[in-house]
Design a protein around this motif. Structure first.
Motif, mmCIF file in Angstrom:
data_model
loop_
_atom_site.group_PDB
_atom_site.id
_atom_site.type_symbol
_atom_site.label_atom_id
_atom_site.label_comp_id
_atom_site.label_asym_id
_atom_site.label_seq_id
_atom_site.Cartn_x
_atom_site.Cartn_y
_atom_site.Cartn_z
ATOM 1 N N HIS A 269 0.827 -1.201 0.000
ATOM 2 C CA HIS A 269 0.000 0.000 0.000
ATOM 3 C C HIS A 269 0.868 1.259 0.000
ATOM 4 C CE1 HIS A 269 -3.659 -2.236 0.432
ATOM 5 N NE2 HIS A 269 -3.370 -2.700 1.644
ATOM 6 N N ARG A 270 0.566 2.164 -0.919
ATOM 7 C CA ARG A 270 1.153 3.499 -0.909
ATOM 8 C C ARG A 270 0.109 4.525 -0.466
ATOM 9 N NH1 ARG A 270 4.036 3.279 -6.894
ATOM 10 N NH2 ARG A 270 5.402 1.478 -6.490
ATOM 11 N N PHE A 271 -1.148 4.193 -0.693
ATOM 12 C CA PHE A 271 -2.264 5.028 -0.238
ATOM 13 C C PHE A 271 -2.728 4.417 1.081
ATOM 14 C CE2 PHE A 271 -6.513 6.742 -0.084
ATOM 15 C CZ PHE A 271 -6.401 7.979 -0.705
ATOM 16 N N GLN A 272 -2.315 5.006 2.190
ATOM 17 C CA GLN A 272 -2.478 4.343 3.488
ATOM 18 C C GLN A 272 -3.939 4.194 3.899
ATOM 19 O OE1 GLN A 272 0.047 2.778 4.848
ATOM 20 N NE2 GLN A 272 1.230 3.548 3.091
ATOM 21 N N ASN A 273 -4.792 5.138 3.508
ATOM 22 C CA ASN A 273 -6.208 5.019 3.852
ATOM 23 C C ASN A 273 -6.930 4.195 2.780
ATOM 24 O OD1 ASN A 273 -5.930 6.648 6.187
ATOM 25 N ND2 ASN A 273 -6.051 8.501 4.909
ATOM 26 N N TYR A 274 -6.516 2.933 2.684
ATOM 27 C CA TYR A 274 -7.045 2.113 1.593
ATOM 28 C C TYR A 274 -8.543 1.855 1.729
ATOM 29 C CZ TYR A 274 -6.370 -1.705 4.984
ATOM 30 O OH TYR A 274 -6.399 -2.508 6.107
ATOM 31 N N ASN A 275 -9.104 2.099 2.917
ATOM 32 C CA ASN A 275 -10.548 1.925 3.065
ATOM 33 C C ASN A 275 -11.329 3.021 2.345
ATOM 34 O OD1 ASN A 275 -9.736 3.904 4.835
ATOM 35 N ND2 ASN A 275 -11.046 3.244 6.526
ATOM 36 N N GLN A 276 -10.633 4.027 1.823
ATOM 37 C CA GLN A 276 -11.293 5.045 1.001
ATOM 38 C C GLN A 276 -11.428 4.620 -0.461
ATOM 39 O OE1 GLN A 276 -9.515 8.945 1.454
ATOM 40 N NE2 GLN A 276 -9.410 8.789 3.679
ATOM 41 N N ILE A 277 -10.770 3.532 -0.827
ATOM 42 C CA ILE A 277 -10.915 3.012 -2.191
ATOM 43 C C ILE A 277 -12.352 2.525 -2.361
ATOM 44 C CG2 ILE A 277 -10.128 1.262 -3.839
ATOM 45 C CD1 ILE A 277 -7.471 1.196 -2.239
ATOM 46 N N ASP A 278 -13.039 3.057 -3.362
ATOM 47 C CA ASP A 278 -14.455 2.714 -3.502
ATOM 48 C C ASP A 278 -14.872 2.293 -4.907
ATOM 49 O OD1 ASP A 278 -14.252 5.178 -4.747
ATOM 50 O OD2 ASP A 278 -15.556 6.234 -3.336
ATOM 51 N N THR A 279 -13.956 2.328 -5.870
ATOM 52 C CA THR A 279 -14.300 1.907 -7.232
ATOM 53 C C THR A 279 -13.155 1.131 -7.860
ATOM 54 O OG1 THR A 279 -13.500 4.013 -8.135
ATOM 55 C CG2 THR A 279 -15.859 3.860 -7.675
ATOM 56 N N VAL A 280 -13.524 0.274 -8.806
ATOM 57 C CA VAL A 280 -12.554 -0.423 -9.651
ATOM 58 C C VAL A 280 -12.883 -0.082 -11.090
ATOM 59 C CG1 VAL A 280 -11.691 -2.652 -10.451
ATOM 60 C CG2 VAL A 280 -12.163 -2.303 -8.017
ATOM 61 N N GLU A 281 -11.861 0.259 -11.836
ATOM 62 C CA GLU A 281 -12.011 0.665 -13.233
ATOM 63 C C GLU A 281 -11.297 -0.343 -14.126
ATOM 64 O OE1 GLU A 281 -11.601 5.035 -14.824
ATOM 65 O OE2 GLU A 281 -9.609 4.110 -14.723
ATOM 66 N N LEU A 282 -12.002 -0.868 -15.122
ATOM 67 C CA LEU A 282 -11.438 -1.780 -16.114
ATOM 68 C C LEU A 282 -11.391 -1.070 -17.452
ATOM 69 C CD1 LEU A 282 -13.596 -4.916 -15.210
ATOM 70 C CD2 LEU A 282 -11.289 -4.423 -14.386
ATOM 71 N N GLU A 283 -10.254 -1.088 -18.113
ATOM 72 C CA GLU A 283 -10.151 -0.418 -19.410
ATOM 73 C C GLU A 283 -9.071 -1.084 -20.253
ATOM 74 O OE1 GLU A 283 -9.301 3.640 -18.483
ATOM 75 O OE2 GLU A 283 -7.317 3.227 -17.657
ATOM 76 N N GLY A 284 -9.148 -0.862 -21.570
ATOM 77 C CA GLY A 284 -8.134 -1.366 -22.472
ATOM 78 C C GLY A 284 -8.561 -2.604 -23.238
ATOM 79 N N ASP A 285 -7.567 -3.335 -23.726
ATOM 80 C CA ASP A 285 -7.781 -4.469 -24.636
ATOM 81 C C ASP A 285 -7.992 -5.753 -23.843
ATOM 82 O OD1 ASP A 285 -7.238 -2.654 -26.698
ATOM 83 O OD2 ASP A 285 -5.090 -3.075 -26.603
ATOM 84 N N VAL A 286 -9.213 -5.938 -23.350
ATOM 85 C CA VAL A 286 -9.525 -7.138 -22.581
ATOM 86 C C VAL A 286 -11.017 -7.414 -22.707
ATOM 87 C CG1 VAL A 286 -9.955 -5.879 -20.415
ATOM 88 C CG2 VAL A 286 -9.178 -8.275 -20.335
ATOM 89 N N GLN A 287 -11.368 -8.691 -22.692
ATOM 90 C CA GLN A 287 -12.763 -9.121 -22.654
ATOM 91 C C GLN A 287 -13.016 -9.753 -21.294
ATOM 92 O OE1 GLN A 287 -13.346 -11.761 -25.993
ATOM 93 N NE2 GLN A 287 -12.783 -10.194 -27.486
ATOM 94 N N ILE A 288 -14.051 -9.293 -20.606
ATOM 95 C CA ILE A 288 -14.331 -9.750 -19.245
ATOM 96 C C ILE A 288 -15.520 -10.696 -19.260
ATOM 97 C CG2 ILE A 288 -14.887 -9.051 -16.905
ATOM 98 C CD1 ILE A 288 -12.099 -8.196 -17.818
ATOM 99 N N SER A 289 -15.350 -11.886 -18.676
ATOM 100 C CA SER A 289 -16.445 -12.839 -18.537
ATOM 101 C C SER A 289 -17.276 -12.525 -17.316
ATOM 102 C CB SER A 289 -15.900 -14.274 -18.432
ATOM 103 O OG SER A 289 -15.191 -14.625 -19.601
ATOM 104 N N TYR A 290 -16.618 -12.292 -16.183
ATOM 105 C CA TYR A 290 -17.346 -11.874 -14.992
ATOM 106 C C TYR A 290 -16.402 -11.214 -14.004
ATOM 107 C CZ TYR A 290 -15.758 -16.282 -12.766
ATOM 108 O OH TYR A 290 -15.010 -17.319 -12.277
ATOM 109 N N VAL A 291 -17.009 -10.403 -13.130
ATOM 110 C CA VAL A 291 -16.312 -9.774 -12.011
ATOM 111 C C VAL A 291 -17.124 -10.073 -10.765
ATOM 112 C CG1 VAL A 291 -15.519 -7.606 -10.994
ATOM 113 C CG2 VAL A 291 -15.473 -7.903 -13.482
ATOM 114 N N HIS A 292 -16.437 -10.436 -9.686
ATOM 115 C CA HIS A 292 -17.145 -10.762 -8.446
ATOM 116 C C HIS A 292 -16.345 -10.260 -7.257
ATOM 117 C CE1 HIS A 292 -18.621 -13.944 -5.383
ATOM 118 N NE2 HIS A 292 -19.443 -12.913 -5.390
ATOM 119 N N PHE A 293 -17.025 -9.572 -6.339
ATOM 120 C CA PHE A 293 -16.427 -9.153 -5.077
ATOM 121 C C PHE A 293 -16.878 -10.099 -3.964
ATOM 122 C CE2 PHE A 293 -15.970 -5.171 -7.372
ATOM 123 C CZ PHE A 293 -14.749 -4.732 -6.924
#
Length: 307
Positions: free
Chosen positions: A283-307
């Motif tokens: 971790h470089r961003f110490q308040n990692y509990n503030q992370i609230d989104t995930v961004e997918l971009e570029g040359d990839v095909q996604i079948s599924y995402v699951h948290f």
């Protein structure tokens, strides 16, 4: 080392006929993901969600594509050795020689089947879904991946402290670019599982763990396919920081599927691909509990995402 609990561990290239457990049984909100190839010489194949691994077990959901002069897909159930009334459709979603991705979504009404992203049929429950605890596959299909997704993991207490926190519903075939809100925000042991494929001709893609309010990227994961590199970095306060490039394996090859799990710990993100540890990112961003989104971009095909 983090090892995914059995309920989240994909089965690769199972020998057919295949029978395997569904740990803790099925529940509404879970899904079964199957990826494979239909051989040119095929008569039929079947998938059964059944109440036990032994032959003769009750079958809550029977799925059987049949290739003949009257191509059709048959749906049924079996209780105490007696088959119920068949439901069938003649819109064959499988093509000989082609790969397929199939998802069986379990909801309160029944089993909702999609093939290659298209809704096929919903088969209403005839047997209480809680009795279903095994998957059987038979016939001529070549299966490459089987994964049971969602529903928590009731066997977790037997596994110990390495459990991932999985509390969201899976997202199937999202378009890319795509932004996902992390259910409840980032926390220790929260894990994201991404199943995808690197298309032919791909250059690069990225997975960004972001703080939505500031635009900071706490963790930037950037496979560069043509360069055969995996760049990791962070973007904080308007500038990129120091890149990391060392990896133990490079699974991101053109035309190849990948199963990735990224787990947040107190000190670092741990990244596993196809069941193998690939890298850590402290971790470089110490308040990692503030992370609230995930961004997918570029040359990839996604079948599924699951948290």
């Amino acid at each position: 080392m983090f090892v995914a609990p059995p309920g989240y561990q994909p089965v690769y290239n199972p020998r057919i006929p295949y029978v395997g457990p569904i740990y803790g049984g099925l529940r509404s909100g879970m899904s079964v993901y199957i990826q494979g190839v239909i051989p040119h010489e095929i008569t039929r194949f079947n998938m059964n969600l059944q109440c036990g691994e032994s032959e003769g077990s009750d079958i809550g959901f029977h799925f059987s594509p049949r290739f003949d002069n009257w191509d059709k897909v048959v749906f049924n159930s079996c209780q105490e050795g007696e088959w119920g009334s068949e439901e069938e459709i003649h819109n064959m979603p499988f093509s000989k020689g082609d790969a397929f991705e199939m998802v069986i979504i379990i909801n309160q009404e029944g089993y909702q089947v999609t093939v290659n992203g298209q809704d096929l049929h919903t088969f209403n429950h005839r047997i209480p879904v809680e009795r279903v605890n095994a998957l059987q596959i038979g016939g001529d299909a070549s299966i490459q991946t089987v994964n049971v997704i969602g529903g928590g993991n009731p066997a977790g207490d037997q596994i110990g402290g390495n459990l991932p926190v999985m509390d969201g519903q899976p997202i199937f075939k999202p378009p890319v670019p795509y932004t996902i809100v992390i259910p409840g925000g980032m926390s220790t042991k929260k894990t994201i599982v991404i199943r995808g494929m690197v298309p032919l001709g791909a250059n690069r893609f990225s997975i960004n763990f972001k703080v939505g309010s500031s635009g900071d990227i706490a963790f930037h994961l950037n496979p560069r396919v043509q360069e055969r590199e995996l760049v990791r970095n962070s973007f904080i306060g308007g500038s990129w920081e120091t890149e990391e490039r060392e990896i133990s394996i490079n699974p991101f090859l053109e035309g190849q599927y990948f199963d990735m799990s990224i787990r947040c710990g107190n000190q670092r993100f741990k990244v596993f691909v196809n069941g193998q540890h690939m890298c850590d990112f402290f971790h470089r961003f110490q308040n990692y509990n503030q992370i609230d989104t995930v961004e997918l971009e570029g040359d990839v095909q996604i079948s599924y995402v699951h948290f």
